[in-house]
Design a protein around this motif. Structure first.
Motif, PDB file in Angstrom:
ATOM      1  N   LEU A   1      -0.807  -3.852   4.233  1.00  0.00           N
ATOM      2  CA  LEU A   1      -0.117  -4.394   5.381  1.00  0.00           C
ATOM      3  C   LEU A   1      -1.264  -4.235   6.482  1.00  0.00           C
ATOM      4  O   LEU A   1      -1.199  -5.268   7.467  1.00  0.00           O
ATOM      5  N   ARG A   2      -1.937  -3.103   6.859  1.00  0.00           N
ATOM      6  CA  ARG A   2      -2.923  -3.006   7.942  1.00  0.00           C
ATOM      7  C   ARG A   2      -3.895  -3.995   7.822  1.00  0.00           C
ATOM      8  O   ARG A   2      -4.466  -4.703   8.838  1.00  0.00           O
ATOM      9  N   LEU A   3      -4.499  -4.182   6.502  1.00  0.00           N
ATOM     10  CA  LEU A   3      -5.564  -5.229   6.455  1.00  0.00           C
ATOM     11  C   LEU A   3      -5.139  -6.665   6.624  1.00  0.00           C
ATOM     12  O   LEU A   3      -5.966  -7.373   7.158  1.00  0.00           O
ATOM     13  N   ALA A   4      -3.945  -6.906   6.221  1.00  0.00           N
ATOM     14  CA  ALA A   4      -3.206  -8.400   6.641  1.00  0.00           C
ATOM     15  C   ALA A   4      -3.270  -8.435   8.066  1.00  0.00           C
ATOM     16  O   ALA A   4      -3.621  -9.708   8.595  1.00  0.00           O
ATOM     17  N   LYS A   5      -2.720  -7.393   8.846  1.00  0.00           N
ATOM     18  CA  LYS A   5      -2.896  -7.598  10.251  1.00  0.00           C
ATOM     19  C   LYS A   5      -4.195  -7.855  11.029  1.00  0.00           C
ATOM     20  O   LYS A   5      -4.489  -8.684  11.696  1.00  0.00           O
TER      21      LYS A   5
ATOM     22  N   ILE B   1     -14.750  -6.398  16.419  1.00  0.00           N
ATOM     23  CA  ILE B   1     -14.405  -5.869  15.131  1.00  0.00           C
ATOM     24  C   ILE B   1     -13.985  -4.447  15.492  1.00  0.00           C
ATOM     25  O   ILE B   1     -13.167  -4.250  14.792  1.00  0.00           O
ATOM     26  N   ILE B   2     -14.705  -3.543  16.342  1.00  0.00           N
ATOM     27  CA  ILE B   2     -13.969  -2.337  16.287  1.00  0.00           C
ATOM     28  C   ILE B   2     -12.691  -2.206  16.925  1.00  0.00           C
ATOM     29  O   ILE B   2     -11.759  -1.363  16.773  1.00  0.00           O
ATOM     30  N   ASN B   3     -12.535  -3.245  18.047  1.00  0.00           N
ATOM     31  CA  ASN B   3     -10.917  -3.199  18.665  1.00  0.00           C
ATOM     32  C   ASN B   3      -9.962  -3.683  17.511  1.00  0.00           C
ATOM     33  O   ASN B   3      -8.765  -3.216  17.431  1.00  0.00           O
ATOM     34  N   VAL B   4     -10.403  -4.563  16.753  1.00  0.00           N
ATOM     35  CA  VAL B   4      -9.465  -5.027  15.646  1.00  0.00           C
ATOM     36  C   VAL B   4      -9.292  -3.769  14.663  1.00  0.00           C
ATOM     37  O   VAL B   4      -8.014  -3.514  14.066  1.00  0.00           O
ATOM     38  N   ALA B   5     -10.442  -2.916  14.196  1.00  0.00           N
ATOM     39  CA  ALA B   5     -10.222  -1.707  13.588  1.00  0.00           C
ATOM     40  C   ALA B   5      -9.027  -0.639  14.086  1.00  0.00           C
ATOM     41  O   ALA B   5      -8.364  -0.287  13.552  1.00  0.00           O
ATOM     42  N   LEU B   6      -9.434  -0.583  15.479  1.00  0.00           N
ATOM     43  CA  LEU B   6      -8.479   0.316  16.118  1.00  0.00           C
ATOM     44  C   LEU B   6      -6.886   0.029  16.112  1.00  0.00           C
ATOM     45  O   LEU B   6      -5.982   0.597  15.940  1.00  0.00           O
ATOM     46  N   ALA B   7      -6.893  -1.401  16.214  1.00  0.00           N
ATOM     47  CA  ALA B   7      -5.555  -1.992  16.471  1.00  0.00           C
ATOM     48  C   ALA B   7      -4.902  -1.874  15.163  1.00  0.00           C
ATOM     49  O   ALA B   7      -3.534  -1.833  14.983  1.00  0.00           O
TER      50      ALA B   7
ATOM     51  N   GLY C   1      -5.257   0.775  12.885  1.00  0.00           N
ATOM     52  CA  GLY C   1      -5.382   2.225  12.598  1.00  0.00           C
ATOM     53  C   GLY C   1      -6.569   2.795  11.695  1.00  0.00           C
ATOM     54  O   GLY C   1      -6.473   3.796  11.266  1.00  0.00           O
ATOM     55  N   PHE C   2      -7.464   2.129  11.794  1.00  0.00           N
ATOM     56  CA  PHE C   2      -8.786   2.523  11.321  1.00  0.00           C
ATOM     57  C   PHE C   2      -9.548   3.212  12.312  1.00  0.00           C
ATOM     58  O   PHE C   2      -9.764   2.572  13.500  1.00  0.00           O
ATOM     59  N   THR C   3     -10.160   4.597  12.149  1.00  0.00           N
ATOM     60  CA  THR C   3     -10.832   5.201  13.287  1.00  0.00           C
ATOM     61  C   THR C   3     -12.436   5.012  13.465  1.00  0.00           C
ATOM     62  O   THR C   3     -12.896   5.269  14.351  1.00  0.00           O
ATOM     63  N   SER C   4     -12.872   4.282  12.327  1.00  0.00           N
ATOM     64  CA  SER C   4     -14.330   3.736  12.496  1.00  0.00           C
ATOM     65  C   SER C   4     -14.648   2.400  11.792  1.00  0.00           C
ATOM     66  O   SER C   4     -14.073   2.041  10.916  1.00  0.00           O
ATOM     67  N   PRO C   5     -15.573   1.419  12.568  1.00  0.00           N
ATOM     68  CA  PRO C   5     -16.020   0.193  11.936  1.00  0.00           C
ATOM     69  C   PRO C   5     -16.443   0.387  10.249  1.00  0.00           C
ATOM     70  O   PRO C   5     -15.962  -0.660   9.582  1.00  0.00           O
ATOM     71  N   SER C   6     -17.059   1.370  10.136  1.00  0.00           N
ATOM     72  CA  SER C   6     -17.756   1.356   8.698  1.00  0.00           C
ATOM     73  C   SER C   6     -16.563   1.673   7.782  1.00  0.00           C
ATOM     74  O   SER C   6     -16.384   0.967   6.622  1.00  0.00           O
ATOM     75  N   HIS C   7     -15.363   2.417   7.878  1.00  0.00           N
ATOM     76  CA  HIS C   7     -14.414   2.780   6.913  1.00  0.00           C
ATOM     77  C   HIS C   7     -13.544   1.414   6.862  1.00  0.00           C
ATOM     78  O   HIS C   7     -13.065   0.927   5.868  1.00  0.00           O
ATOM     79  N   PHE C   8     -13.221   0.672   8.086  1.00  0.00           N
ATOM     80  CA  PHE C   8     -12.741  -0.566   8.213  1.00  0.00           C
ATOM     81  C   PHE C   8     -13.276  -1.712   7.288  1.00  0.00           C
ATOM     82  O   PHE C   8     -12.725  -2.315   6.443  1.00  0.00           O
ATOM     83  N   SER C   9     -14.633  -1.736   7.457  1.00  0.00           N
ATOM     84  CA  SER C   9     -15.533  -2.812   6.868  1.00  0.00           C
ATOM     85  C   SER C   9     -15.387  -2.556   5.401  1.00  0.00           C
ATOM     86  O   SER C   9     -15.153  -3.396   4.425  1.00  0.00           O
ATOM     87  N   LYS C  10     -15.568  -1.244   4.856  1.00  0.00           N
ATOM     88  CA  LYS C  10     -15.348  -0.770   3.422  1.00  0.00           C
ATOM     89  C   LYS C  10     -14.011  -1.257   2.868  1.00  0.00           C
ATOM     90  O   LYS C  10     -14.030  -1.850   1.854  1.00  0.00           O
TER      91      LYS C  10
ATOM     92  N   THR D   1     -15.071  -9.719   1.198  1.00  0.00           N
ATOM     93  CA  THR D   1     -16.041 -10.074   2.134  1.00  0.00           C
ATOM     94  C   THR D   1     -15.837  -9.063   3.210  1.00  0.00           C
ATOM     95  O   THR D   1     -14.881  -8.351   3.449  1.00  0.00           O
ATOM     96  N   THR D   2     -17.027  -9.100   4.123  1.00  0.00           N
ATOM     97  CA  THR D   2     -16.684  -8.133   5.506  1.00  0.00           C
ATOM     98  C   THR D   2     -16.038  -8.763   6.530  1.00  0.00           C
ATOM     99  O   THR D   2     -15.833 -10.109   6.301  1.00  0.00           O
ATOM    100  N   PRO D   3     -15.525  -8.180   7.428  1.00  0.00           N
ATOM    101  CA  PRO D   3     -14.888  -8.567   8.605  1.00  0.00           C
ATOM    102  C   PRO D   3     -15.874  -9.677   9.307  1.00  0.00           C
ATOM    103  O   PRO D   3     -15.323 -10.739   9.784  1.00  0.00           O
TER     104      PRO D   3
END
Length: 333
Positions: free
Chosen positions: A282-286, A298-304, A306-315, A323-325
């Motif tokens: 659900l979070r990745l779809a948003k 990208i960092i603001n998308v991650a925070l919106a 529920g991801f606390t870091s861009p690296s975790h979000f990208s992974k 693919t990566t964001p």
């Protein structure tokens, strides 16, 4: 076959003809959605036919004034370019794919100028974005297609965004797209000439369930997931409402009176995945919607989401979408 070849419909209601037809100006943006435009236009045509008199008239305008292409690739010939309209006209902008690109400075300037006359203005499908970008929805209530909801909410936080199929706030009208145009037009027809006429138009459209602005766009959660389990639906609803600040499975389970293990079994049985995995999807779809529809970093998308870091979000994003964001946004652009 044209209307003259069809048998005349029964005159079940008497409608007093207005001094002059109520005029609609449809502004078709590049790559507009054909269904929401055709649904709105045909409702007006049928209102005239059923009433046996000209209640409504319309004009099709666009930026170049000649031909505009819908998202299905079909060209529609316009009546002219953007021009001055009457104070009693109603403007309906019809959006579709890539609405931000189609909302040019020329379109925004024209909308602002005509809005100063006090005319009613509406956005069908994604054209709520066009009205918002023109400053015409500030402080208003509006709706947009559910797929564009996340990006719109981030882009225009000052607008009260709803999930209804259409919204009317003063002289601003918005719809969610698709068949929601039918519901809006039936509402306007009923307002102008009575519910009996609107019901006859609905019959002509084989439209058996007229919806109001209190109806929501999407199917219920049980229908969407194909499972009618009330506690599972409640948990999923909580997940959808808490994307930016995710709630732990233990807390979700406690809220519906279950243990974490019971919740795990419930998700495995009906959705073939863990609650954690479902929540992540659900979070990745948003996040994907925000990447496609906004210019957020990208960092603001991650925070919106529920991801606390861009690296975790990208992974996580790469594991799910392959693919990566950064590449996702570059490919879309």
């Amino acid at each position: 076959m044209n209307d003259k070849a069809l048998p005349e419909p029964p005159r079940a209601v008497k409608v007093a003809a207005p001094d002059k037809p109520h005029h609609f100006v449809f502004v078709l943006l590049d790559r507009f959605t054909l269904m929401c435009f055709a649904s709105a236009l045909d409702a007006l045509r049928l209102a005239n036919r059923v009433a046996g008199t000209s209640l409504y008239s319309w004009t099709l305008l666009g930026e170049d004034g000649e031909l505009v292409t819908c998202s299905a690739g079909t060209g529609i010939r316009l009546d002219g370019p953007l021009r001055e309209i009457g104070r009693d006209d109603t403007v309906l902008v019809v959006g579709g794919t890539d609405v931000a690109r189609a909302t040019t400075q020329k379109v925004r300037s024209w909308l602002r100028r005509e809005a100063r006359k006090g005319v009613m203005m509406g956005g069908l499908c994604t054209a709520a974005w066009t009205l918002a970008a023109s400053g015409l929805l500030d402080g208003k209530r509006a709706t947009i297609h559910w797929e564009n909801h996340d990006g719109f909410a981030e882009e225009f936080p000052e607008i009260e965004l709803t999930k209804s199929i259409f919204s009317i706030d003063g002289k601003r009208v918005t719809t969610a797209g698709g068949t929601a145009s039918v519901d809006l037009m039936l509402h306007l027809i009923a307002r102008d000439f009575g519910e009996d006429l609107a019901a006859l138009v609905a019959d002509q459209l084989i439209y058996s369930a007229i919806r109001t602005d209190q109806d929501t766009q999407r199917l219920s959660i049980p229908t969407r997931i194909g499972v009618r389990h009330p506690r599972l639906a409640r948990v999923i609803r909580e997940m959808e409402h808490a994307i930016e600040d995710p709630v732990s499975p233990a807390t979700l389970a406690a809220e519906v009176g279950m243990s974490t293990r019971q919740l795990e079994r419930l998700f495995r049985r009906y959705l073939d995945r863990s609650p954690k995995r479902y929540y992540m999807e659900l979070r990745l779809a948003k996040a994907r919607n925000l990447l496609m529809q906004t210019d957020m970093s990208i960092i603001n998308v991650a925070l919106a989401c529920g991801f606390t870091s861009p690296s975790h979000f990208s992974k996580c994003y790469r594991a799910h979408y392959g693919t990566t964001p950064y590449r996702e946004r570059g490919t879309h652009a």
